[in-house]
Design a protein around this motif. Structure first.
Motif, PDB file in Angstrom:
ATOM      1  N   ASN A  99       0.804  -1.232   0.000  1.00 17.34           N
ATOM      2  CA  ASN A  99       0.000   0.000   0.000  1.00 17.34           C
ATOM      3  C   ASN A  99       0.834   1.278   0.000  1.00 17.34           C
ATOM      4  OD1 ASN A  99      -2.757  -1.239   0.276  1.00 17.34           O
ATOM      5  ND2 ASN A  99      -1.774  -2.119   2.086  1.00 17.34           N
ATOM      6  N   HIS A 100       2.155   1.165  -0.164  1.00 19.55           N
ATOM      7  CA  HIS A 100       2.991   2.366  -0.002  1.00 19.55           C
ATOM      8  C   HIS A 100       2.646   3.447  -1.020  1.00 19.55           C
ATOM      9  CE1 HIS A 100       5.439   0.786  -3.326  1.00 19.55           C
ATOM     10  NE2 HIS A 100       6.020   1.967  -3.400  1.00 19.55           N
ATOM     11  N   ASP A 101       2.249   3.055  -2.222  1.00 24.88           N
ATOM     12  CA  ASP A 101       1.941   4.035  -3.275  1.00 24.88           C
ATOM     13  C   ASP A 101       0.446   4.134  -3.555  1.00 24.88           C
ATOM     14  OD1 ASP A 101       4.352   5.171  -3.972  1.00 24.88           O
ATOM     15  OD2 ASP A 101       4.822   3.735  -5.558  1.00 24.88           O
ATOM     16  N   LEU A 102      -0.362   3.656  -2.634  1.00 22.68           N
ATOM     17  CA  LEU A 102      -1.813   3.624  -2.874  1.00 22.68           C
ATOM     18  C   LEU A 102      -2.366   5.002  -3.239  1.00 22.68           C
ATOM     19  CD1 LEU A 102      -4.558   2.182  -2.856  1.00 22.68           C
ATOM     20  CD2 LEU A 102      -4.597   2.434  -0.364  1.00 22.68           C
ATOM     21  N   GLY A 103      -1.746   6.046  -2.708  1.00 25.45           N
ATOM     22  CA  GLY A 103      -2.201   7.408  -3.000  1.00 25.45           C
ATOM     23  C   GLY A 103      -2.192   7.737  -4.488  1.00 25.45           C
ATOM     24  N   LYS A 104      -1.476   6.951  -5.272  1.00 30.66           N
ATOM     25  CA  LYS A 104      -1.448   7.194  -6.721  1.00 30.66           C
ATOM     26  C   LYS A 104      -2.756   6.783  -7.401  1.00 30.66           C
ATOM     27  CE  LYS A 104       3.541   6.886  -7.177  1.00 30.66           C
ATOM     28  NZ  LYS A 104       4.702   6.179  -7.721  1.00 30.66           N
ATOM     29  N   PHE A 105      -3.606   6.126  -6.645  1.00 30.80           N
ATOM     30  CA  PHE A 105      -4.899   5.660  -7.172  1.00 30.80           C
ATOM     31  C   PHE A 105      -5.836   6.836  -7.466  1.00 30.80           C
ATOM     32  CE2 PHE A 105      -9.271   4.560  -5.599  1.00 30.80           C
ATOM     33  CZ  PHE A 105      -9.648   3.631  -6.562  1.00 30.80           C
ATOM     34  N   GLY A 106      -5.674   7.922  -6.681  1.00 30.31           N
ATOM     35  CA  GLY A 106      -6.655   9.009  -6.752  1.00 30.31           C
ATOM     36  C   GLY A 106      -7.653   8.817  -5.634  1.00 30.31           C
ATOM     37  N   ASP A 107      -8.920   9.174  -5.863  1.00 25.42           N
ATOM     38  CA  ASP A 107      -9.911   8.867  -4.826  1.00 25.42           C
ATOM     39  C   ASP A 107     -10.971   7.929  -5.403  1.00 25.42           C
ATOM     40  OD1 ASP A 107     -11.689  10.472  -6.250  1.00 25.42           O
ATOM     41  OD2 ASP A 107     -11.364  12.228  -4.980  1.00 25.42           O
ATOM     42  N   PHE A 108     -12.079   7.773  -4.686  1.00 24.88           N
ATOM     43  CA  PHE A 108     -13.056   6.772  -5.122  1.00 24.88           C
ATOM     44  C   PHE A 108     -13.810   7.191  -6.394  1.00 24.88           C
ATOM     45  CE2 PHE A 108     -12.432   6.241  -0.545  1.00 24.88           C
ATOM     46  CZ  PHE A 108     -11.931   4.950  -0.557  1.00 24.88           C
ATOM     47  N   ASN A 124       4.899  14.194 -29.467  1.00 25.94           N
ATOM     48  CA  ASN A 124       6.231  14.808 -29.396  1.00 25.94           C
ATOM     49  C   ASN A 124       6.969  14.582 -28.085  1.00 25.94           C
ATOM     50  OD1 ASN A 124       6.255  16.262 -32.011  1.00 25.94           O
ATOM     51  ND2 ASN A 124       4.407  17.173 -31.126  1.00 25.94           N
ATOM     52  N   ARG A 125       6.222  14.362 -27.032  1.00 30.36           N
ATOM     53  CA  ARG A 125       6.895  14.197 -25.739  1.00 30.36           C
ATOM     54  C   ARG A 125       6.669  12.818 -25.119  1.00 30.36           C
ATOM     55  NH1 ARG A 125       6.351  19.770 -23.055  1.00 30.36           N
ATOM     56  NH2 ARG A 125       7.643  21.027 -24.431  1.00 30.36           N
ATOM     57  N   GLY A 126       5.854  12.012 -25.756  1.00 27.14           N
ATOM     58  CA  GLY A 126       5.568  10.679 -25.193  1.00 27.14           C
ATOM     59  C   GLY A 126       4.763  10.751 -23.906  1.00 27.14           C
ATOM     60  N   GLU A 127       4.103  11.899 -23.664  1.00 27.98           N
ATOM     61  CA  GLU A 127       3.335  12.044 -22.416  1.00 27.98           C
ATOM     62  C   GLU A 127       1.921  11.501 -22.640  1.00 27.98           C
ATOM     63  OE1 GLU A 127       3.646  16.149 -21.142  1.00 27.98           O
ATOM     64  OE2 GLU A 127       5.829  15.981 -20.981  1.00 27.98           O
ATOM     65  N   ILE A 128       1.768  10.220 -22.386  1.00 28.71           N
ATOM     66  CA  ILE A 128       0.473   9.603 -22.669  1.00 28.71           C
ATOM     67  C   ILE A 128      -0.546   9.869 -21.562  1.00 28.71           C
ATOM     68  CG2 ILE A 128       1.404   7.817 -24.214  1.00 28.71           C
ATOM     69  CD1 ILE A 128       1.202   5.844 -21.899  1.00 28.71           C
ATOM     70  N   TYR A 129      -0.055  10.389 -20.433  1.00 23.84           N
ATOM     71  CA  TYR A 129      -0.968  10.680 -19.313  1.00 23.84           C
ATOM     72  C   TYR A 129      -0.911  12.152 -18.941  1.00 23.84           C
ATOM     73  CZ  TYR A 129      -0.861   5.620 -18.606  1.00 23.84           C
ATOM     74  OH  TYR A 129      -0.962   4.262 -18.765  1.00 23.84           O
ATOM     75  N   THR A 130      -1.974  12.580 -18.298  1.00 25.31           N
ATOM     76  CA  THR A 130      -1.972  13.921 -17.716  1.00 25.31           C
ATOM     77  C   THR A 130      -2.567  13.817 -16.324  1.00 25.31           C
ATOM     78  OG1 THR A 130      -2.675  16.203 -18.039  1.00 25.31           O
ATOM     79  CG2 THR A 130      -4.251  14.526 -18.686  1.00 25.31           C
ATOM     80  N   PHE A 131      -2.154  14.721 -15.437  1.00 28.04           N
ATOM     81  CA  PHE A 131      -2.666  14.688 -14.068  1.00 28.04           C
ATOM     82  C   PHE A 131      -4.125  15.133 -14.064  1.00 28.04           C
ATOM     83  CE2 PHE A 131      -3.089  16.136  -9.657  1.00 28.04           C
ATOM     84  CZ  PHE A 131      -2.658  14.983  -9.034  1.00 28.04           C
ATOM     85  N   ASN A 132      -4.961  14.474 -13.309  1.00 33.73           N
ATOM     86  CA  ASN A 132      -6.377  14.808 -13.243  1.00 33.73           C
ATOM     87  C   ASN A 132      -6.590  15.991 -12.285  1.00 33.73           C
ATOM     88  OD1 ASN A 132      -9.115  14.931 -13.051  1.00 33.73           O
ATOM     89  ND2 ASN A 132      -9.409  12.820 -12.380  1.00 33.73           N
ATOM     90  N   THR A 133      -6.912  17.135 -12.845  1.00 25.66           N
ATOM     91  CA  THR A 133      -7.033  18.336 -12.010  1.00 25.66           C
ATOM     92  C   THR A 133      -8.329  18.355 -11.188  1.00 25.66           C
ATOM     93  OG1 THR A 133      -7.913  19.463 -13.945  1.00 25.66           O
ATOM     94  CG2 THR A 133      -5.583  19.828 -13.454  1.00 25.66           C
ATOM     95  N   GLN A 134      -9.206  17.402 -11.416  1.00 25.74           N
ATOM     96  CA  GLN A 134     -10.414  17.297 -10.583  1.00 25.74           C
ATOM     97  C   GLN A 134     -10.069  16.810  -9.167  1.00 25.74           C
ATOM     98  OE1 GLN A 134     -13.747  18.021 -11.561  1.00 25.74           O
ATOM     99  NE2 GLN A 134     -12.474  18.987 -13.141  1.00 25.74           N
ATOM    100  N   LEU A 135      -8.921  16.209  -9.071  1.00 25.96           N
ATOM    101  CA  LEU A 135      -8.517  15.631  -7.791  1.00 25.96           C
ATOM    102  C   LEU A 135      -7.862  16.706  -6.939  1.00 25.96           C
ATOM    103  CD1 LEU A 135      -8.420  12.693  -6.652  1.00 25.96           C
ATOM    104  CD2 LEU A 135      -6.051  12.610  -7.452  1.00 25.96           C
ATOM    105  N   ASP A 136      -8.318  16.841  -5.683  1.00 21.53           N
ATOM    106  CA  ASP A 136      -7.671  17.843  -4.838  1.00 21.53           C
ATOM    107  C   ASP A 136      -6.293  17.354  -4.417  1.00 21.53           C
ATOM    108  OD1 ASP A 136      -8.797  15.876  -3.336  1.00 21.53           O
ATOM    109  OD2 ASP A 136      -9.508  17.185  -1.735  1.00 21.53           O
TER     110      ASP A 136
END
Ligand SMILES: [Fe+2]
Length: 251
Positions: A99-108, A124-136
């Protein structure tokens, strides 16, 4: 790095089996219920949202966590062999590692990272993900610990400290726990060090796998040297009174 369907499922099964094998009491079922409820999210989660960081690919999270569990068990064994007071249990080692990285899950409701809608960044940057700004905003350890409280999963003090401090001194906020010079305020469990070392090892393995060959195959530009040799600049003493004083001293 890409994992195929078979590898994703094998890793997920290894992850669930760690819970089955090492976690006891009612929290075993609570953990299994939670992880199975959000199975699709966990199976496909990356370990990070930037390609520069480790395991930024679908399935990277579970692959990383499994490696940390495996490494934690071995690092724990190593510390025991060197005679540290084993004041934590193997269950605590596995629970903290799992569970050490569980916080990477986001919330429910909100996933922490989403597919990047910007084609340019993907291409161009291989950035397939973006941070979800809905998450506080919360740090990964804080969010992980918060999630466990929401799930009603009891957690020991050793596990709490290991999850909270798993980034070691890479996180400034951990200084009061890890840079104490007084015996009374030093940690009384080695578990946070063990989880930190296992996490460090796993992230390093994942970095090397992803980057070392690419970097070594990239020609490194030699530093450009100036063609004309630069003579050291001469300092000219213009101070007449100093010259006079020196002249009278040597005469
Ligand atoms: Fe980690």
């Amino acid at each position: 790095m890409e994992l195929n369907e078979e590898q994703l499922l094998a890793n997920w099964s290894t992850f669930l089996n760690y819970i089955e094998k090492y976690i006891t009491g009612e929290r075993k079922q609570k953990l299994l219920d939670f992880y199975l409820q959000y199975e699709e999210r966990f199976v496909l989660m990356p370990a990070s949202h930037k390609p520069q960081y480790h395991n930024c690919f679908p399935g990277g999270y579970v692959e990383h966590v499994n490696r940390v569990v495996e490494a934690s068990l071995k690092v724990n064994q190593l510390w025991n062999e060197f005679g540290t007071k084993s004041n934590h249990t193997v269950e605590e080692v596995v629970f903290a590692a799992l569970n050490h990285d569980l916080g990477k899950f986001g919330d429910f409701v909100n996933e922490a990272v989403l597919p990047n809608p910007s084609e340019w960044h993907v291409k161009n940057r291989g950035e397939i993900y973006t941070f979800n700004t809905q998450l506080d905003y919360m740090t990964v350890p804080d969010r992980g610990l918060w999630l466990l409280t929401q799930l009603g999963i009891s957690i020991s003090k050793n596990e709490y400290l290991a999850i909270k401090l798993h980034d070691g001194l890479y996180d400034e906020a951990n200084k009061p726990y890890l840079m104490s010079w007084s015996p009374e305020t030093k940690l009384r469990t080695s578990l946070p060090y063990i989880i930190h070392q296992a996490d460090l090892l796993a992230a390093r393995v994942e970095f090397e796998r992803e980057w070392i060959d690419k970097l070594n195959n990239t020609p490194v530009e030699a530093p450009k040297l100036s063609k004309t040799k630069q003579e050291p600049k001469q300092v000219v003493v213009e101070n007449d009174s100093l010259k006079d004083a020196m002249a009278s001293f040597f005469n």
